[in-house]
Design a protein around this motif. Sequence first.
Motif, mmCIF file in Angstrom:
data_model
loop_
_atom_site.group_PDB
_atom_site.id
_atom_site.type_symbol
_atom_site.label_atom_id
_atom_site.label_comp_id
_atom_site.label_asym_id
_atom_site.label_seq_id
_atom_site.Cartn_x
_atom_site.Cartn_y
_atom_site.Cartn_z
ATOM 1 N N ASN A 158 0.871 -1.174 0.000
ATOM 2 C CA ASN A 158 0.000 0.000 0.000
ATOM 3 C C ASN A 158 0.912 1.230 0.000
ATOM 4 O O ASN A 158 2.130 1.106 -0.051
ATOM 5 C CB ASN A 158 -0.980 -0.015 1.179
ATOM 6 C CG ASN A 158 -0.278 -0.009 2.522
ATOM 7 O OD1 ASN A 158 0.882 0.388 2.648
ATOM 8 N ND2 ASN A 158 -0.977 -0.450 3.552
ATOM 9 N N LYS A 159 0.312 2.415 0.053
ATOM 10 C CA LYS A 159 1.093 3.650 -0.014
ATOM 11 C C LYS A 159 2.179 3.733 1.057
ATOM 12 O O LYS A 159 3.276 4.203 0.809
ATOM 13 C CB LYS A 159 0.171 4.862 0.129
ATOM 14 C CG LYS A 159 -0.730 5.103 -1.037
ATOM 15 C CD LYS A 159 -1.658 6.269 -0.747
ATOM 16 C CE LYS A 159 -2.573 6.572 -1.892
ATOM 17 N NZ LYS A 159 -1.931 7.274 -2.987
ATOM 18 N N ALA A 160 1.877 3.255 2.235
ATOM 19 C CA ALA A 160 2.821 3.358 3.354
ATOM 20 C C ALA A 160 4.057 2.484 3.153
ATOM 21 O O ALA A 160 5.105 2.743 3.750
ATOM 22 C CB ALA A 160 2.124 2.984 4.658
ATOM 23 N N TYR A 161 3.949 1.459 2.319
ATOM 24 C CA TYR A 161 5.047 0.511 2.170
ATOM 25 C C TYR A 161 5.981 0.840 0.997
ATOM 26 O O TYR A 161 6.974 0.156 0.779
ATOM 27 C CB TYR A 161 4.481 -0.906 2.016
ATOM 28 C CG TYR A 161 5.497 -1.977 2.331
ATOM 29 C CD1 TYR A 161 5.852 -2.254 3.642
ATOM 30 C CD2 TYR A 161 6.115 -2.692 1.315
ATOM 31 C CE1 TYR A 161 6.792 -3.221 3.937
ATOM 32 C CE2 TYR A 161 7.051 -3.668 1.601
ATOM 33 C CZ TYR A 161 7.390 -3.921 2.917
ATOM 34 O OH TYR A 161 8.325 -4.872 3.201
ATOM 35 N N ILE A 162 5.685 1.887 0.239
ATOM 36 C CA ILE A 162 6.489 2.227 -0.942
ATOM 37 C C ILE A 162 7.977 2.379 -0.624
ATOM 38 O O ILE A 162 8.817 1.787 -1.317
ATOM 39 C CB ILE A 162 5.932 3.474 -1.652
ATOM 40 C CG1 ILE A 162 4.589 3.138 -2.305
ATOM 41 C CG2 ILE A 162 6.913 4.002 -2.708
ATOM 42 C CD1 ILE A 162 3.851 4.331 -2.849
ATOM 43 N N VAL B 25 3.253 -6.073 -8.810
ATOM 44 C CA VAL B 25 2.871 -5.284 -7.638
ATOM 45 C C VAL B 25 1.354 -5.363 -7.465
ATOM 46 O O VAL B 25 0.595 -4.813 -8.263
ATOM 47 C CB VAL B 25 3.309 -3.812 -7.787
ATOM 48 C CG1 VAL B 25 2.920 -3.006 -6.551
ATOM 49 C CG2 VAL B 25 4.801 -3.709 -8.063
ATOM 50 N N PHE B 26 0.924 -6.065 -6.427
ATOM 51 C CA PHE B 26 -0.499 -6.151 -6.097
ATOM 52 C C PHE B 26 -0.835 -4.998 -5.161
ATOM 53 O O PHE B 26 -0.153 -4.782 -4.163
ATOM 54 C CB PHE B 26 -0.805 -7.488 -5.416
ATOM 55 C CG PHE B 26 -0.603 -8.673 -6.317
ATOM 56 C CD1 PHE B 26 -1.646 -9.144 -7.081
ATOM 57 C CD2 PHE B 26 0.628 -9.300 -6.396
ATOM 58 C CE1 PHE B 26 -1.471 -10.246 -7.924
ATOM 59 C CE2 PHE B 26 0.822 -10.393 -7.229
ATOM 60 C CZ PHE B 26 -0.236 -10.860 -7.998
ATOM 61 N N GLN C 182 4.824 -4.645 -13.239
ATOM 62 C CA GLN C 182 3.446 -4.844 -13.688
ATOM 63 C C GLN C 182 2.562 -4.640 -12.467
ATOM 64 O O GLN C 182 2.694 -5.346 -11.466
ATOM 65 C CB GLN C 182 3.247 -6.236 -14.273
ATOM 66 C CG GLN C 182 1.852 -6.427 -14.812
ATOM 67 C CD GLN C 182 1.730 -7.689 -15.646
ATOM 68 O OE1 GLN C 182 2.700 -8.382 -15.901
ATOM 69 N NE2 GLN C 182 0.518 -7.977 -16.061
ATOM 70 N N TYR C 183 1.689 -3.640 -12.549
ATOM 71 C CA TYR C 183 0.822 -3.288 -11.424
ATOM 72 C C TYR C 183 -0.523 -3.969 -11.585
ATOM 73 O O TYR C 183 -1.159 -3.877 -12.627
ATOM 74 C CB TYR C 183 0.654 -1.774 -11.347
ATOM 75 C CG TYR C 183 1.956 -1.082 -11.061
ATOM 76 C CD1 TYR C 183 2.405 -0.932 -9.757
ATOM 77 C CD2 TYR C 183 2.756 -0.615 -12.085
ATOM 78 C CE1 TYR C 183 3.611 -0.322 -9.472
ATOM 79 C CE2 TYR C 183 3.969 0.002 -11.818
ATOM 80 C CZ TYR C 183 4.391 0.143 -10.520
ATOM 81 O OH TYR C 183 5.594 0.740 -10.255
ATOM 82 N N PHE D 207 -10.599 -9.863 -6.587
ATOM 83 C CA PHE D 207 -10.498 -9.790 -8.042
ATOM 84 C C PHE D 207 -9.245 -8.990 -8.367
ATOM 85 O O PHE D 207 -8.980 -7.966 -7.749
ATOM 86 C CB PHE D 207 -11.721 -9.101 -8.642
ATOM 87 C CG PHE D 207 -13.008 -9.828 -8.355
ATOM 88 C CD1 PHE D 207 -13.429 -10.866 -9.158
ATOM 89 C CD2 PHE D 207 -13.770 -9.469 -7.258
ATOM 90 C CE1 PHE D 207 -14.600 -11.541 -8.884
ATOM 91 C CE2 PHE D 207 -14.955 -10.140 -6.983
ATOM 92 C CZ PHE D 207 -15.371 -11.175 -7.800
ATOM 93 N N ILE D 208 -8.502 -9.476 -9.323
ATOM 94 C CA ILE D 208 -7.268 -8.790 -9.710
ATOM 95 C C ILE D 208 -7.441 -8.294 -11.136
ATOM 96 O O ILE D 208 -7.799 -9.047 -12.028
ATOM 97 C CB ILE D 208 -6.063 -9.742 -9.606
ATOM 98 C CG1 ILE D 208 -5.923 -10.227 -8.164
ATOM 99 C CG2 ILE D 208 -4.789 -9.054 -10.091
ATOM 100 C CD1 ILE D 208 -4.916 -11.330 -7.972
#
Length: 87
Positions: A14-18, A40-41, A65-66, A81-82
């Motif tokens: 998530n944003k915090a883990y960038i 990147v999930f 690949q996001y 769902f991805i």
Amino acid sequence: MSETPTLNIAIAINKAYIPYAYVLLTSVACNHTQHIKVFVFHHDLSETDMDAFKPLTKNYDIEFQYLYIIILFFFNFYSFFIIDLHS
């Protein structure tokens, strides 16, 4: 002539883990000579957040690949769902 094998890595962030993911991937890229593909999930990254990883693609043989994850809660069950929005 053989191709260099690809090292596939999957991370869920998530944003915090960038910043932590950046350090992790820099370390992997510094210590491996083969091509690296990172899946990147995520469920909350913006285009600006994704751009934070662009310097890695310029300095190392690495691609991203996001994959956007949709999480639904329905009748006491979670469904995931991805969606690949960046192909």
